[in-house]
Design an enzyme around this catalytic site. Sequence first.
Site, mmCIF file in Angstrom:
data_model
loop_
_atom_site.group_PDB
_atom_site.id
_atom_site.type_symbol
_atom_site.label_atom_id
_atom_site.label_comp_id
_atom_site.label_asym_id
_atom_site.label_seq_id
_atom_site.Cartn_x
_atom_site.Cartn_y
_atom_site.Cartn_z
ATOM 1 N N ASP A 139 -1.290 1.458 -16.361
ATOM 2 C CA ASP A 139 -1.885 2.394 -15.465
ATOM 3 C C ASP A 139 -2.899 3.363 -15.973
ATOM 4 O O ASP A 139 -3.612 3.838 -15.397
ATOM 5 C CB ASP A 139 -0.834 3.117 -14.958
ATOM 6 N N LYS A 150 -3.508 -4.570 -8.850
ATOM 7 C CA LYS A 150 -3.382 -3.269 -8.500
ATOM 8 C C LYS A 150 -3.557 -2.556 -7.230
ATOM 9 O O LYS A 150 -3.919 -3.340 -6.425
ATOM 10 C CB LYS A 150 -3.691 -2.337 -9.482
ATOM 11 N N ARG A 188 -6.335 5.891 -9.231
ATOM 12 C CA ARG A 188 -6.445 5.955 -10.605
ATOM 13 C C ARG A 188 -7.946 5.993 -10.756
ATOM 14 O O ARG A 188 -8.491 6.319 -11.894
ATOM 15 C CB ARG A 188 -5.770 5.162 -11.316
HETATM 16 C C1 S3P Z 1 5.610 0.433 -12.343
HETATM 17 C C2 S3P Z 1 5.376 -0.709 -12.740
HETATM 18 C C3 S3P Z 1 3.845 -1.131 -13.095
HETATM 19 C C4 S3P Z 1 2.712 -0.032 -12.659
HETATM 20 C C5 S3P Z 1 3.288 0.581 -11.694
HETATM 21 C C6 S3P Z 1 4.736 1.299 -11.726
HETATM 22 C C7 S3P Z 1 6.880 0.901 -11.830
HETATM 23 O O1 S3P Z 1 3.815 -2.047 -12.284
HETATM 24 O O2 S3P Z 1 1.764 -0.572 -13.081
HETATM 25 O O3 S3P Z 1 2.242 1.698 -11.398
HETATM 26 O O4 S3P Z 1 7.268 2.043 -11.455
HETATM 27 O O5 S3P Z 1 7.840 -0.011 -12.284
HETATM 28 P P1 S3P Z 1 4.231 -3.713 -12.596
HETATM 29 O O6 S3P Z 1 5.616 -3.754 -12.702
HETATM 30 O O7 S3P Z 1 3.465 -4.451 -11.444
HETATM 31 O O8 S3P Z 1 3.549 -4.133 -14.033
#
Ligand code: S3P
Length: 444
Positions: A326, A353, A399
């Site tokens: 992120d 994303k 972001r």
């Molecule tokens: C998150 C996991 C990540 C991240 C997201 C929050 C979470 O995504 O990018 O902002 O809280 O489990 P992914 O599981 O798709 O990688």
Amino acid sequence: MSAAAAGWRVAAGGSVEGTLAVPGDKSISHRALMLGAIADGRTHISGFLAGEDCLATARALEALGVRLERPAETEVRVHGVGARGLAAPAAALDMGNAGTAMRLMMGLLAPQRFDSTLVGDESLMRRPMERVAVPLQMMGARIDTHAGRPPVHIHGTPHLRAIDYTLPVPSAQVKSAVLLAGLAAAGRTRITEPAPTRDHTERMLGAFGVELLHEGATIAMEGGQSLRGTEVRVPADFSSAAFFLVAGCLAADRPLRLSNVGINPTRTGLLELLHRMGADIRVQRRAAADEGGVRSILEPVADIEVRRSALRGITVPEALVPLAIDELPVLFVAAACARGETLVRGAHELRVKESDRLASMAAGLRALGVEHQLLADGLWIRGGDTVGGGAVDSCGDHRVAMAFAVAALRARGPIEIARVANVATSFPGFVATARAAGLEITPL
Ligand code: S3P
């Protein structure tokens, strides 16, 4: 002015300093609400992120019959209904912009005795949900998507079976959804990760009294365990602190301090990357008694100090990508202001994303005259000491918007950033905090 402005104009140059407190961790706040909801007894959450994403989770849980109280802006009391206590919602559950909320809710809702539907905003309706539906279907869940995307229709199936699943992509959201469904499944759920991802769910399940076994890259959990309500202290979000870590590297002539920041090692890849780039960042870990998770949650917390640094470009090791996923938008800004070339590969996940973050960042860098190359799974950037001014589109991605606000500190002219309302999903109060640090932001 609030983050709900259509756009921002950020003045060029300037410096940042002071001591900042950024809001609570988004990932941990979602999980505290959900686990609190299915626990027996009460859960008290402090440091809660009152951002739009977590409020969507709160509203969905209320629609499922969970009583929540907000004694203060960042405090929530969750009256847990127990493993079998959720009730059928009267309408589709709207998860707004929150991918984490939708994917974790799929795991929570699959084993219920009622049907439910999950929808979201324009961005969320485009995001892939099949990666969660597939393992849940292997457990016996009945889930329909629209060509892999929302709306997600869940036909509640109370008798799920545990699975032994290797994640095809490193994703904490998929891992967490399978763990949530696994709580209600018969047998031992086993999940193997291709690369480590954030482990807040595992840590927090432990705090709620669930036993998990870690066997290398595999997590094992027996179904049928019940959760006991607890106390959750949410640390400041490292992902929100990240914007100011980079701002400090670019322009903190006097130290910029961030207090009480979560430094779970599955989240802090950016610290390692900035150190490799030559950043002057000092991390002072807080003593255990003071930590964000009340002992049992074991989320490490630190105060962080950053000073202006002469950054150098690097090749980002692919193993660090999931640990900085992120933070890559703001890392690209650091790279644009560093000497030499930076290469990020293996970041294909950025394409799915809140926006296609590789494309959104590349378009913004182009508008600011930064030499770069957009790759299928990453970006190559040739940095300079400064970037140009200009108009960039955040593509509605919180972001991306905040990353380009930071870039203004090293810009030769003002930067105008369009479509910034979604900053309120993860960082309500960003504008006030950024102004307190020294950025000059005005609404457009
Ligand atoms: C998150 C996991 C990540 C991240 C997201 C929050 C979470 O995504 O990018 O902002 O809280 O489990 P992914 O599981 O798709 O990688």
